[in-house]
Design an enzyme around this catalytic site. Sequence first.
Site, PDB file in Angstrom:
ATOM      1  N   SER B 129       0.816  -1.214   0.000  1.00 46.21           N
ATOM      2  CA  SER B 129       0.000   0.000   0.000  1.00 46.21           C
ATOM      3  C   SER B 129       0.845   1.257   0.000  1.00 46.21           C
ATOM      4  O   SER B 129       0.319   2.345  -0.132  1.00 46.21           O
ATOM      5  CB  SER B 129      -0.918   0.005   1.219  1.00 46.21           C
ATOM      6  OG  SER B 129      -0.144  -0.007   2.393  1.00 46.21           O
ATOM      7  N   LYS B 168       3.512   9.808   3.540  1.00 47.51           N
ATOM      8  CA  LYS B 168       3.709  10.810   2.491  1.00 47.51           C
ATOM      9  C   LYS B 168       4.396  12.036   3.051  1.00 47.51           C
ATOM     10  O   LYS B 168       4.432  12.256   4.250  1.00 47.51           O
ATOM     11  CB  LYS B 168       2.356  11.213   1.902  1.00 47.51           C
ATOM     12  CG  LYS B 168       1.624  10.085   1.201  1.00 47.51           C
ATOM     13  CD  LYS B 168       1.007  10.552  -0.082  1.00 47.51           C
ATOM     14  CE  LYS B 168       0.472   9.362  -0.863  1.00 47.51           C
ATOM     15  NZ  LYS B 168      -0.224   8.364  -0.017  1.00 47.51           N
TER      16      LYS B 168
END
Lengths: 210, 210
Positions: B129, B168
């Site tokens: 993921s 991120k």
Amino acid sequence: MPRTTNTRAAILDFIKTFRRNNGYSPSVREVAQHCGVKSPSVVQYHLNHLEQAGLITKGKDRSRSLGIVGEKEDVASRVPLLGVIAAGQPIWVPSVDRWSAEAESMIEIPPAIGRGKRDLYALRVRGNSMVDAMIADGDIVIMEQAGSINNGDVVACWLKNEQEVTLKKIYFENEQVRLQPCNPYMLPMYHDRENISVQGRVVGVLRISS
Amino acid sequence: MPRTTNTRAAILDFIKTFRRNNGYSPSVREVAQHCGVKSPSVVQYHLNHLEQAGLITKGKDRSRSLGIVGEKEDVASRVPLLGVIAAGQPIWVPSVDRWSAEAESMIEIPPAIGRGKRDLYALRVRGNSMVDAMIADGDIVIMEQAGSINNGDVVACWLKNEQEVTLKKIYFENEQVRLQPCNPYMLPMYHDRENISVQGRVVGVLRISS
DNA sequence: GCCATATTAGAACAAATGTTCTATCATAGG
DNA sequence: CCTATGATAGAACATTTGTTCTAATATGGC
């Protein structure tokens, strides 16, 4: 009820661990907090006993001056950082003996990476040409000198025709070689055996974010 | 008159010697006294420069927490491997004290990753993921407990609506938050501030290929 | 039960300590 | 000469930290 754990031993153990992790000693209150003790005086109480038993040393009125008697340092794995790996050029490995390299160019790696391996070296990745190998700009790849290559190994190989170096999983299939990106969402590439030259085997990657 | 000796070098040298003799680090004022400096602020001034130059480590607000980079003790930085990070579930960090964790769950990391950081832990990545963060299945991410988050930091954040955790680069923009994948070929995502919960800061990634 | 000993808590204090802020001085470069 | 930069001093502050003291709570032997 029986004492679950000997507090004094737990304190000694925590000091050892903390020192190994941080390079300096914990404060009395940190010991208390991490050993399930509510008061710094309790820690002081045990520290005095540990010192009297000759297990630790303690500087008077000095913070974080706890010492473990007979503490020894353990060595970590170190490999030479030899150069840069980038697209468009083969891996450059200097001819000088890599094991006599300067200390400045040595980097330390987790022992788990180098365990059982020999002749390791590190290269810094420049550019984004290896994103399909899940390797980012600035990453450090730990390489093992190319010995026997097995199917599924992640290798650095030089593509003669394309004039570029790439990091991929390698599979020998019939007359061709399948280079499979580590990114599962990307498709493999096929090359003739003569077109590729395996430079080394990737045994690990380090990324230091900030 | 010419400067007799470079104060900064003298400070570095004194720290090394003091640590070798005492097993722990000197305080700022001790450094000042032994290096012919009258004010602790001067030492602080040089310590900041030494840290920025990567020559020493320094724990914030911690007494006697100076460390010499490349010194044997801080060679073996160890962090607890606390759990697993995967899509669809928040990061699970056990409530047990991470510094009393079992030795089996400790992994060693390159000191360069942990340099100057505190309260680090490691998580193993499960699944694909996070390929857009250039993080592969099986990678180990080194996390720093979420303190102050700055623009551009790589963070693990929990997206409440989407019910998933993602790694991120984070940028705070007006009322929104931009989450920028580390993969330069992928596009950023925008979220409301209320939708994200920063779990920690990524300070490094380890990949052990084989 | 009674008592000596070991252990734990809590509070409080004084010292040590990291940090920040402002000011001063010297030096090099334009 | 003027200015930017590096280096030093001094003061002040907020925490951290070691230490001590007293009291409370177990624990084990008698």
